[in-house]
Motif scaffolding. Structure first.
Motif, PDB file in Angstrom:
ATOM      1  N   VAL A   1       0.834  -1.205   0.000  1.00 39.45           N
ATOM      2  CA  VAL A   1       0.000   0.000   0.000  1.00 39.45           C
ATOM      3  C   VAL A   1       0.868   1.255   0.000  1.00 39.45           C
ATOM      4  N   VAL A   2       1.959   1.216   0.743  1.00 41.14           N
ATOM      5  CA  VAL A   2       2.806   2.404   0.910  1.00 41.14           C
ATOM      6  C   VAL A   2       3.862   2.511  -0.189  1.00 41.14           C
ATOM      7  N   ALA A   3       4.292   1.369  -0.754  1.00 36.78           N
ATOM      8  CA  ALA A   3       5.423   1.356  -1.697  1.00 36.78           C
ATOM      9  C   ALA A   3       5.280   2.330  -2.866  1.00 36.78           C
ATOM     10  N   PRO A   4       4.106   2.467  -3.504  1.00 38.06           N
ATOM     11  CA  PRO A   4       4.024   3.381  -4.660  1.00 38.06           C
ATOM     12  C   PRO A   4       4.022   4.860  -4.294  1.00 38.06           C
ATOM     13  N   ALA A   5       4.003   5.185  -3.005  1.00 39.96           N
ATOM     14  CA  ALA A   5       3.867   6.593  -2.606  1.00 39.96           C
ATOM     15  C   ALA A   5       5.015   7.438  -3.154  1.00 39.96           C
ATOM     16  N   LEU A   6       6.239   6.926  -3.076  1.00 39.62           N
ATOM     17  CA  LEU A   6       7.387   7.714  -3.526  1.00 39.62           C
ATOM     18  C   LEU A   6       7.397   7.905  -5.046  1.00 39.62           C
ATOM     19  N   PRO A   7       7.198   6.848  -5.862  1.00 43.96           N
ATOM     20  CA  PRO A   7       7.113   7.096  -7.315  1.00 43.96           C
ATOM     21  C   PRO A   7       5.991   8.057  -7.701  1.00 43.96           C
ATOM     22  N   VAL A   8       4.854   7.952  -7.032  1.00 39.44           N
ATOM     23  CA  VAL A   8       3.747   8.867  -7.323  1.00 39.44           C
ATOM     24  C   VAL A   8       4.147  10.299  -6.967  1.00 39.44           C
ATOM     25  N   ALA A   9       4.844  10.470  -5.837  1.00 35.68           N
ATOM     26  CA  ALA A   9       5.288  11.807  -5.427  1.00 35.68           C
ATOM     27  C   ALA A   9       6.278  12.376  -6.444  1.00 35.68           C
ATOM     28  N   VAL A  10       7.191  11.534  -6.940  1.00 31.26           N
ATOM     29  CA  VAL A  10       8.154  11.995  -7.956  1.00 31.26           C
ATOM     30  C   VAL A  10       7.431  12.390  -9.235  1.00 31.26           C
ATOM     31  N   LEU A  11       6.441  11.576  -9.637  1.00 28.20           N
ATOM     32  CA  LEU A  11       5.667  11.899 -10.830  1.00 28.20           C
ATOM     33  C   LEU A  11       4.906  13.221 -10.651  1.00 28.20           C
ATOM     34  N   ALA A  12       4.381  13.428  -9.454  1.00 29.05           N
ATOM     35  CA  ALA A  12       3.680  14.685  -9.174  1.00 29.05           C
ATOM     36  C   ALA A  12       4.621  15.875  -9.288  1.00 29.05           C
ATOM     37  N   TYR A  13       5.851  15.701  -8.807  1.00 25.14           N
ATOM     38  CA  TYR A  13       6.815  16.808  -8.892  1.00 25.14           C
ATOM     39  C   TYR A  13       7.217  17.081 -10.344  1.00 25.14           C
ATOM     40  N   ILE A  14       7.308  16.023 -11.166  1.00 23.57           N
ATOM     41  CA  ILE A  14       7.604  16.208 -12.584  1.00 23.57           C
ATOM     42  C   ILE A  14       6.508  17.037 -13.253  1.00 23.57           C
ATOM     43  N   VAL A  15       5.247  16.726 -12.921  1.00 22.90           N
ATOM     44  CA  VAL A  15       4.122  17.472 -13.489  1.00 22.90           C
ATOM     45  C   VAL A  15       4.139  18.917 -12.985  1.00 22.90           C
ATOM     46  N   MET A  16       4.496  19.118 -11.714  1.00 22.35           N
ATOM     47  CA  MET A  16       4.589  20.482 -11.175  1.00 22.35           C
ATOM     48  C   MET A  16       5.645  21.289 -11.922  1.00 22.35           C
TER      49      MET A  16
END
Length: 508
Positions: free
Chosen positions: A76-91
């Motif tokens: 459940v927690v493992a994808p949190a970091l890749p999702v956060a990195v993807l969010a920063y790329i979009v930002m």
């Protein structure tokens, strides 16, 4: 130096700063894309050794001890970091889009100083670097080949991550599946929407940014330094409020422990779950879930709380630094509290279903309460509906404590729930009767109320049960209104608090 020269200097400095910033942002975005790919590869790597994802060879691998089974919360927690990195790329992509439009505007100003085409590229004038680049890279009017590569790149990132989430979730339990859906579903949809806007709706994004700047104006230098706290005399600090929004309601924290003790006596010590688990559930319910609900109530009723005659004593959402700051900060803390509550529900397995049901129940009743409270009708029916809705919070507390003790859904649980609901109606209507008189003055007979109180039927209709004649008056209430004691003597047996007590006693 002429005015024209000063303008040119400003444009050149601005343009140089934009170019330097663009290079740094582009490099950061490329580096983050590499980090995202590495993290995504790591997500797929952990599946290789997990028995649950071995397919037909899982049984043999278990027997040989050549595989493992990670705990569900890890997935459940493992994808949190890749999702956060993807969010920063979009930002960063959003920033690049805004800057590119601004850079084009600066280049357009600079071209006025060099209107002739360049010798090496006759069709292009100087200061056209951004326009030249966008002729190929723009999703709307650029090269089709570049657009296909961009779509392929973005689709691969999204499909790989979303595919991992879907594939893994179907191998996990329902609680973990719900957690992944609640955590990552809205975030991925937001990222897809924002990514689409950045790549195809850059002009609309620019219009929004420009209109915000035009509406708000350029901030004065005084507004760029930290704003000192403007605490209203007698008002709580923001930190105090966020730490514990309703300290005066701590008495309600006793409902779950009392229900837990009663439930333990009913089911016997052998059937009672671990006390530590019950303690975690109690703190999660009261400190995370219900305090978040109280914060939402304070946001919705902010205007009424500011104008309340007993504003300081109530200690609701402080607005010393402005209502916008207060509301945005409180919403952020609500989100943190709810995220922590859902995390506890998913990580602590015995609490998964009790907490998820409690979260749903609390917010369903919260939405119903706010909808009734802001409906606009002054009818007695609306008032009664609000009284019944608020009593449901005590039902949730009592039922949650009984379930923590191991009590299953039977007549015991139903009886305690109804009794707690009746007690809650009594408790809340008594409190609101006292609050209603805080808006009034005179008394005890007659009791004068302002016309605005009719807009709060859940308070106004309680005045009729105080035993005093009530009369509408337009003058503002004096401070001595707070000394009225409307329920200190004998009141009607049909008062909602008396009916609640009688019903609770009969059920007990």
């Amino acid at each position: 130096m002429t005015v024209t020269g000063r303008e040119l200097d400003v444009l050149l400095v601005d343009y140089q700063a934009l170019r330097d910033d663009e290079r740094a942002t582009t490099n950061s975005q490329a580096a983050l894309a590499s980090v995202f790919v590495a993290l995504l590869a790591g997500l797929f790597a952990i599946l290789v050794g997990d028995c649950r994802f071995r397919g037909a060879s899982a049984a043999a691998a278990r027997a040989q001890g050549s595989c493992y089974e990670l705990a569900e919360p890890v997935y459940v927690v493992a994808p949190a970091l890749p999702v956060a990195v993807l969010a920063y790329i979009v930002m960063l992509g959003t920033q690049i889009t805004i800057k590119s439009f601004y850079m084009r505007a600066v280049e357009n100003e600079l071209r006025a100083y060099v209107p002739k085409p360049m010798a090496a590229i006759p069709a292009v004038t100087a200061a056209s670097g951004t326009e030249l680049l966008l002729a190929i890279t723009s999703p709307r009017r650029g090269s089709r080949a570049y657009l296909v590569m961009l779509v392929y790149l973005v689709t691969t990132f999204i499909v790989a991550l979303a595919g991992w989430l879907v594939f893994v979730s179907f191998k996990l339990g329902l609680g973990a599946r719900l957690g992944m859906l609640l955590f990552y579903g809205p975030v991925l949809l937001l990222l897809i929407r924002q990514g689409f806007t950045v790549n195809t709706g850059g002009r609309a994004l620019l219009r929004v940014a420009a209109s915000k700047l035009a509406d708000g104006g350029y901030p004065a230098m005084a507004a760029l330094v930290p704003v000192p706290t403007r605490k209203v005399p007698g008002e709580r600090s923001m930190w105090s409020y966020l730490l514990l929004p309703r300290p005066q309601d701590l008495i309600k924290w006793l409902f779950i422990p009392v229900a837990y003790v009663v439930g333990s006596l009913l089911v016997g010590p052998s059937a009672t779950p671990a006390h530590l688990t019950a303690l975690v559930g109690w703190l999660t319910f009261e400190y995370l879930l219900y305090q978040a609900r109280y914060q939402w109530n304070d946001i919705r009723g902010l205007t009424d709380d500011i104008n309340h005659p007993a504003r300081q004593e109530r200690g609701r959402l402080p607005t010393g630094r402005g209502t916008k700051f207060a509301v945005s900060t409180s919403i952020l803390v609500i989100a943190v509290r709810m995220a922590l509550a859902v995390t506890v529900a998913l990580v602590v397995t015995p609490l998964t279903w009790p907490l998820l049901v409690a979260i749903g129940g609390v917010w369903v009743f919260a939405v119903a309460y706010e909808a009734l409270r802001t409906q606009g009708s002054e009818s007695m029916g609306r008032a009664v509906a609000i009284w019944l809705i608020v009593g449901a919070g005590y039902t949730l507390r009592t039922s949650f404590g009984l379930v923590l003790a191991g009590l299953v859904l039977d007549w015991h649980l139903a009886a305690f729930a109804v009794a707690a609901w009746s007690f809650g109606v009594m408790f809340v209507t008594l409190t609101w009767a006292i609050e209603a008189t805080g808006h009034c003055f005179g008394g005890p007979d007659p009791l004068f109320y302002p016309p605005a109180l009719r807009a709060k039927p859940h308070l106004f209709h309680l005045l009729r049960f105080t035993g005093s004649r009530i009369t509408e008056v337009t003058s503002p209430p004096p401070p001595e209104a707070l000394t009225i004691k409307p329920v200190s003597g004998r009141t009607s047996l049909t008062a909602p608090w008396n009916i609640g007590v009688l019903r609770a006693c009969l059920i007990w």
